[in-house]
Enzyme design. Structure first.
Site, short mmCIF file in Angstrom:
data_model
loop_
_atom_site.label_atom_id
_atom_site.label_comp_id
_atom_site.label_asym_id
_atom_site.label_seq_id
_atom_site.Cartn_x
_atom_site.Cartn_y
_atom_site.Cartn_z
N CYS A 89 22.28 -35.03 -27.85
CA CYS A 89 21.34 -36.15 -27.71
C CYS A 89 21.96 -37.37 -27.06
CB CYS A 89 20.77 -36.53 -29.08
SG CYS A 89 19.86 -35.21 -29.88
N ARG A 212 1.56 -43.49 -31.12
CA ARG A 212 0.31 -43.08 -31.76
C ARG A 212 -0.28 -44.22 -32.58
NH1 ARG A 212 3.73 -38.56 -33.88
NH2 ARG A 212 3.57 -36.81 -32.45
N SER A 237 11.80 -37.77 -34.22
CA SER A 237 11.56 -38.13 -32.82
C SER A 237 10.60 -37.13 -32.19
CB SER A 237 12.88 -38.15 -32.05
OG SER A 237 13.53 -36.89 -32.16
N HIS A 338 11.89 -38.70 -27.35
CA HIS A 338 13.33 -38.47 -27.24
C HIS A 338 13.58 -37.33 -26.25
CE1 HIS A 338 17.44 -37.64 -28.07
NE2 HIS A 338 17.31 -36.97 -29.21
N CYS A 368 23.09 -40.48 -32.66
CA CYS A 368 23.61 -39.31 -33.37
C CYS A 368 23.44 -38.09 -32.47
CB CYS A 368 22.89 -39.11 -34.70
SG CYS A 368 21.10 -38.86 -34.56
#
Length: 383
Positions: A89, A212, A237, A338, A368
């Site tokens: 990530c 949202r 995410s 993400h 992370c």
């Protein structure tokens, strides 16, 4: 040591899974951010020394060095090389780190660093599963050293998010409150035009489409991802598509090409932690970075920490003592998505613009990462 200056940082709008960017080839998606970045500046593309791009699940259209193919798909010189980075990530944050280190070391003058991910086209963890047809259950199980040290149990971010919530005693309600805050902040940031300077439209698509309209009541009605877990889909995410790009330059390049720096790279580092807990590494990584720089968390005017899960951010806030009002002030990945390999440089662009907006000095970014690692980048705004 030489300085590495941040000239600019951009990103595409983020598309939801199956949304506006789903049909865009990853090389074209990466090219969109690169072209948008360079077209803002009177810089000969041939002056770029390297293109460093993050990407996970580098199979199919994301294989074959997507950094290089994105650059070529943008129509830029074949003389410029490219390299693809996978730190899960944090891949494009690591791309920025590698670019900054090249400039600081004197081995490069101009770097384009960023990332790309089309999660609609290539599902999350596709590379993890690709080996099954060759007899490998996962990247870990079957490695004698791994099995001896960590066993053959589940290696999962979902499991990690649950373990973190339990260890730091973070309730589902607390996480839902953070998720609601993320959506509210993101929608407000879009309405207020806070992302306008960093976003490069892709065709007619120009506005993030993941946030949202949700409520605490809606989130409370969701089933957990696993029996007994506090984690639901609302606390994670969003799977999404996008790309990002950052222009870094040395002092020589700034003067030679008439560039205007917006910030300087103050610190880059990465640290590791338990790979089964996996998502806790931003805690020791942040502590390490602050110790190395002599700064405190309260010196940071803007903070971006990737919202892989709400529990990750809330545990990090508890351990670092960070002011929640300085953390992800325009929403995070729970609301905005993400796109794995693009997220680091995406958040970097948001960090840079918000730091300027609040007239702050220092900004911190941490993410992370799968495998139990985390990057930290600290920038200092100029001017």
């Amino acid at each position: 040591m030489r300085e590495a200056y941040v000239i600019d940082a951009v990103r595409t709008p983020v598309g939801r899974r199956g949304g506006s960017l789903a049909a865009v080839h990853p090389a074209d998606l990466g090219a969109a951010a690169i072209k948008g970045l360079l077209e803002r500046h009177n810089l000969d593309p041939a002056a770029v020394d390297d293109v460093v791009f993050g990407c996970c699940d580098t199979i199919g259209p994301q294989a074959g060095n997507i950094a290089r193919s994105s650059w070529l798909a943008a129509g830029y010189p074949e003389s410029v090389p490219g390299v693809t980075v996978d730190r899960q990530c944090g891949s494009s944050q690591q791309a920025i780190t590698f670019g900054a280190q090249a400039i600081m070391s004197g081995t490069a003058e101009v770097i384009v660093a960023g990332g790309v991910q089309n999660m609609s086209a290539i599902p999350i963890s596709a590379a993890m599963l690709a080996g099954q047809q060759y007899g490998f259950e996962s990247p870990f199980v079957g490695a004698q050293g791994w099995d001896h040290r960590y066993g053959t149990g589940e290696v999962s971010q979902f499991n990690s998010a649950t373990m973190i919530a339990e260890k730091w005693d973070i309730s589902r309600t607390e996480m839902e409150e953070w998720a609601l805050r993320s959506h509210d902040r993101a929608r407000k940031a879009i309405v207020d035009g806070k992302f306008d300077r960093e976003i490069i439209p892709v065709g007619e698509f120009a506005i993030d489409e993941c946030p949202r309209e949700t409520t605490m009541e809606k989130m409370a009605g969701l089933q957990p991802l696993a029996e007994g877990s506090r984690i639901t889909a609302a606390l994670a995410s969003q799977i999404s598509d996008g790309s990002s790009a950052t222009l870094l330059a040395s002092e020589w390049a700034v003067q030679e090409y008439g560039l205007t720096p917006r910030a300087r790279i103050h610190h880059v580092s990465a640290r590791g932690a338990d790979p089964i807990f996996m998502l806790t590494a931003p805690i020791p990584a942040t502590q390490w970075a602050l110790e190395k720089t002599g700064l405190t968390i309260h010196d940071m005017d803007v903070i971006e920490i990737n919202e892989a899960f709400a529990s990750v951010v809330l545990a990090w806030i508890k351990e670092t003592g960070a002011d929640p009002d300085k953390v992800n002030v325009n929403g995070g990945a729970i609301a905005l998505g993400h796109p794995l390999g693009a997220t680091g440089a995406k958040l970097f662009s948001t960090l840079l613009n918000e730091l300027e907006r609040v007239n702050g000095r220092y900004g911190l970014l941490t993410i992370c990462e799968g495998g139990g690692t985390a990057n930290v980048t600290i920038i200092e705004r100029l001017g």
